[in-house]
Design an enzyme around this catalytic site. Structure first.
Site, PDB file in Angstrom:
ATOM      1  N   SER A 168      15.148  56.128  13.712  1.00  0.00           N
ATOM      2  CA  SER A 168      14.358  55.424  12.707  1.00  0.00           C
ATOM      3  C   SER A 168      12.848  55.523  12.914  1.00  0.00           C
ATOM      4  O   SER A 168      12.308  55.061  13.926  1.00  0.00           O
ATOM      5  CB  SER A 168      14.765  53.953  12.594  1.00  0.00           C
ATOM      6  OG  SER A 168      13.853  53.267  11.779  1.00  0.00           O
ATOM      7  N   TYR A 214       8.205  57.927  16.456  1.00  0.00           N
ATOM      8  CA  TYR A 214       9.555  58.476  16.627  1.00  0.00           C
ATOM      9  C   TYR A 214       9.488  59.996  16.804  1.00  0.00           C
ATOM     10  O   TYR A 214      10.077  60.557  17.740  1.00  0.00           O
ATOM     11  CB  TYR A 214      10.422  58.137  15.409  1.00  0.00           C
ATOM     12  CG  TYR A 214      11.764  58.837  15.418  1.00  0.00           C
ATOM     13  CD1 TYR A 214      12.771  58.419  16.275  1.00  0.00           C
ATOM     14  CD2 TYR A 214      12.014  59.937  14.596  1.00  0.00           C
ATOM     15  CE1 TYR A 214      14.001  59.071  16.305  1.00  0.00           C
ATOM     16  CE2 TYR A 214      13.233  60.589  14.625  1.00  0.00           C
ATOM     17  CZ  TYR A 214      14.221  60.158  15.482  1.00  0.00           C
ATOM     18  OH  TYR A 214      15.428  60.812  15.516  1.00  0.00           O
ATOM     19  N   ASP A 260      26.869  55.081  26.884  1.00  0.00           N
ATOM     20  CA  ASP A 260      26.380  54.452  25.648  1.00  0.00           C
ATOM     21  C   ASP A 260      26.010  53.006  25.969  1.00  0.00           C
ATOM     22  O   ASP A 260      26.733  52.338  26.713  1.00  0.00           O
ATOM     23  CB  ASP A 260      27.498  54.480  24.577  1.00  0.00           C
ATOM     24  CG  ASP A 260      26.972  54.307  23.150  1.00  0.00           C
ATOM     25  OD1 ASP A 260      25.902  53.678  22.984  1.00  0.00           O
ATOM     26  OD2 ASP A 260      27.633  54.778  22.221  1.00  0.00           O
ATOM     27  N   LYS A 279      10.614  62.279  20.087  1.00  0.00           N
ATOM     28  CA  LYS A 279      11.632  63.334  20.063  1.00  0.00           C
ATOM     29  C   LYS A 279      11.029  64.675  20.487  1.00  0.00           C
ATOM     30  O   LYS A 279      11.676  65.463  21.160  1.00  0.00           O
ATOM     31  CB  LYS A 279      12.262  63.462  18.668  1.00  0.00           C
ATOM     32  CG  LYS A 279      13.103  62.284  18.226  1.00  0.00           C
ATOM     33  CD  LYS A 279      14.202  61.917  19.202  1.00  0.00           C
ATOM     34  CE  LYS A 279      15.382  62.845  19.172  1.00  0.00           C
ATOM     35  NZ  LYS A 279      16.477  62.358  20.073  1.00  0.00           N
ATOM     36  N   ASN A 315      18.355  65.138   9.075  1.00  0.00           N
ATOM     37  CA  ASN A 315      19.009  64.004   8.389  1.00  0.00           C
ATOM     38  C   ASN A 315      20.538  64.072   8.369  1.00  0.00           C
ATOM     39  O   ASN A 315      21.152  64.376   7.343  1.00  0.00           O
ATOM     40  CB  ASN A 315      18.452  63.867   6.969  1.00  0.00           C
ATOM     41  CG  ASN A 315      17.007  63.390   6.985  1.00  0.00           C
ATOM     42  OD1 ASN A 315      16.108  64.124   7.407  1.00  0.00           O
ATOM     43  ND2 ASN A 315      16.783  62.166   6.587  1.00  0.00           N
TER      44      ASN A 315
HETATM   45  C1  UD1 Z   1      13.899  60.876   9.917  1.00  0.00           C
HETATM   46  C2  UD1 Z   1      14.032  62.338  10.261  1.00  0.00           C
HETATM   47  C3  UD1 Z   1      15.425  62.651  10.737  1.00  0.00           C
HETATM   48  C4  UD1 Z   1      15.827  61.686  11.833  1.00  0.00           C
HETATM   49  C5  UD1 Z   1      15.723  60.258  11.347  1.00  0.00           C
HETATM   50  C6  UD1 Z   1      16.060  59.288  12.472  1.00  0.00           C
HETATM   51  C7  UD1 Z   1      12.470  63.404   8.712  1.00  0.00           C
HETATM   52  C8  UD1 Z   1      12.323  64.388   7.614  1.00  0.00           C
HETATM   53  N1  UD1 Z   1      13.717  63.183   9.107  1.00  0.00           N
HETATM   54  O1  UD1 Z   1      14.670  60.636   8.804  1.00  0.00           O
HETATM   55  O2  UD1 Z   1      15.491  63.980  11.253  1.00  0.00           O
HETATM   56  O3  UD1 Z   1      17.122  61.961  12.241  1.00  0.00           O
HETATM   57  O4  UD1 Z   1      14.389  60.029  10.945  1.00  0.00           O
HETATM   58  O5  UD1 Z   1      16.002  57.979  12.045  1.00  0.00           O
HETATM   59  O6  UD1 Z   1      11.503  62.882   9.237  1.00  0.00           O
HETATM   60  N2  UD1 Z   1      14.821  55.406   1.972  1.00  0.00           N
HETATM   61  C9  UD1 Z   1      14.875  54.700   0.778  1.00  0.00           C
HETATM   62  N3  UD1 Z   1      15.580  53.534   0.732  1.00  0.00           N
HETATM   63  C10 UD1 Z   1      16.239  53.040   1.829  1.00  0.00           C
HETATM   64  C11 UD1 Z   1      16.187  53.762   3.042  1.00  0.00           C
HETATM   65  C12 UD1 Z   1      15.466  54.935   3.078  1.00  0.00           C
HETATM   66  O7  UD1 Z   1      14.287  55.111  -0.215  1.00  0.00           O
HETATM   67  O8  UD1 Z   1      16.864  51.962   1.698  1.00  0.00           O
HETATM   68  C13 UD1 Z   1      14.096  56.687   1.997  1.00  0.00           C
HETATM   69  C14 UD1 Z   1      13.053  56.817   3.081  1.00  0.00           C
HETATM   70  O9  UD1 Z   1      11.826  56.287   2.714  1.00  0.00           O
HETATM   71  C15 UD1 Z   1      13.046  58.337   3.248  1.00  0.00           C
HETATM   72  C16 UD1 Z   1      14.465  58.786   2.934  1.00  0.00           C
HETATM   73  O10 UD1 Z   1      15.054  57.701   2.224  1.00  0.00           O
HETATM   74  O11 UD1 Z   1      12.172  58.931   2.314  1.00  0.00           O
HETATM   75  C17 UD1 Z   1      15.300  59.058   4.169  1.00  0.00           C
HETATM   76  O12 UD1 Z   1      15.143  57.965   5.071  1.00  0.00           O
HETATM   77  P1  UD1 Z   1      15.973  57.844   6.425  1.00  0.00           P
HETATM   78  O13 UD1 Z   1      17.407  57.980   6.158  1.00  0.00           O
HETATM   79  O14 UD1 Z   1      15.486  56.633   7.158  1.00  0.00           O
HETATM   80  O15 UD1 Z   1      15.593  59.139   7.216  1.00  0.00           O
HETATM   81  P2  UD1 Z   1      14.156  59.879   7.507  1.00  0.00           P
HETATM   82  O16 UD1 Z   1      13.103  58.890   7.798  1.00  0.00           O
HETATM   83  O17 UD1 Z   1      13.946  60.924   6.481  1.00  0.00           O
END
Ligand code: UD1
Length: 303
Positions: free
Chosen positions: A70, A133, A22, A137, A162
């Protein structure tokens, strides 16, 4: 990191000899503390081939979870995401091959699917990555499969949807949505939703991912890709409603413009993982969320 620390816990508990690499780029400081004296820890970088070679020597199985997560981070710095995720994975595969490792399990991402017309997402679908990203992957995924075909290295790809749970870093610009929302709402503040909040995710509690890794490590299927998820999706508005119930709050979100590279919907078919490695999720979204909030409360008490 986050998922790795849960794997370490489980492996140490069942008496395995565990080596860890790590660079602590995105880890919470104490994630490994309880097992620190039970593991061989190397602080180093996946991008350094010699370090990876050293760690792989003498190992039977490699569970490769090292990555820079991310979507927005990768949009801001695609070279960095590529070097950690794609080149880092190539280093792991080369090192595992040369060290005679018997099994490599690679952590891929649901983001590799990109936007799909129909749900659930299954492994036979065309992949349309929408962010650097997702490309990085997918690159690791393809390398893992090619190493199985060309060099006979026994690899398997688990495509995580997720993942969330205790020890996931809530801090920094690139944190995932669940730890951000829990911390924000625990302070009584309004969480910021990017877009309309109707985007759906197949949020997967970390214990399910640990179990999938142990099953995949012991299985013999080679070069296969399996979704690892709960097979159910929830919107961000559902997430906030559920957190309001658990926290006993009544907080409304604040809305901000949608994020670039964001996918509207994501929900997995987990049938293949069931058939191939006997995977079944054991902790659902709501129970996982309760356990995660409990951990955040303990963390807050310790401060
Ligand atoms: C993506 C991947 C996931 C991966 C991750 C790694 C998809 C479907 N999933 O996750 O497999 O492990 O990247 O980083 O592509 N959001 C808000 N407010 C916030 C933060 C986030 O509204 O403060 C929203 C984002 O715009 C998104 C959702 O929450 O629509 C999830 O975001 P996030 O947790 O960053 O994960 P993904 O981008 O979905």
């Amino acid at each position: 990191g986050f998922i790795g620390s849960h794997l370490v816990e489980q492996l140490v508990c069942r008496g395995d000899r565990v080596g860890v690499l790590d660079n602590f780029a995105n880890s919470m400081a104490d994630n490994l503390a309880p097992w620190r004296s039970d593991i061989e820890l190397v602080e180093g970088d996946l991008r350094d081939l010699e370090t990876v070679q050293r760690v792989c020597r003498g190992m039977n199985v490699v569970l490769h979870l090292g990555a820079l997560g991310s979507v927005p981070r990768s949009i801001n710095d695609p070279l960095m995401s590529n070097s950690a995720n794609a080149i880092g994975t190539l280093n792991v595969l080369v090192s595992a091959r040369d060290a005679g490792v018997q099994r490599v399990v690679y952590a891929s991402s649901s983001s590799t699917y990109g936007p799909v017309e129909t749900l659930p997402q299954h492994e036979g679908m065309a992949l349309r990555p929408m962010s650097p990203y997702a490309v990085s992957k997918l690159c690791g995924e393809l390398y893992a499969q090619v190493f199985s075909q060309v060099y006979g290295l026994s690899t398997m790809v688990l495509k995580y949807f997720n993942v969330f749970g205790p020890r996931q870093n809530p801090l920094g610009a690139y944190a995932a949505v669940i730890p951000i929302f829990i911390q924000t709402m625990m302070r009584g503040e309004s969480p910021t939703v990017f877009g309309d909040g109707l985007q759906q995710r197949d949020f997967t509690y970390v214990q399910n991912v640990v179990e999938a890794n142990l099953l995949a490590a012991a299985a013999t299927a080679q070069g296969e890709v399996c979704n690892i998820a709960c097979g159910q999706s929830f919107s961000l508005l559902d997430l906030i409603a559920e957190l309001n119930v658990i926290l006993g709050t009544d907080i409304s979100p604040t809305f901000a413009p949608g994020r670039q590279g964001d996918l509207p919907r994501s929900q997995a078919s987990i049938a293949k993982a069931g058939e191939m490695i006997g995977f079944q999720p054991s902790v659902d979204f709501r129970e996982g969320l309760r356990r995660t909030v409990t951990w955040h409360r303990e963390l807050a008490k310790g401060r």
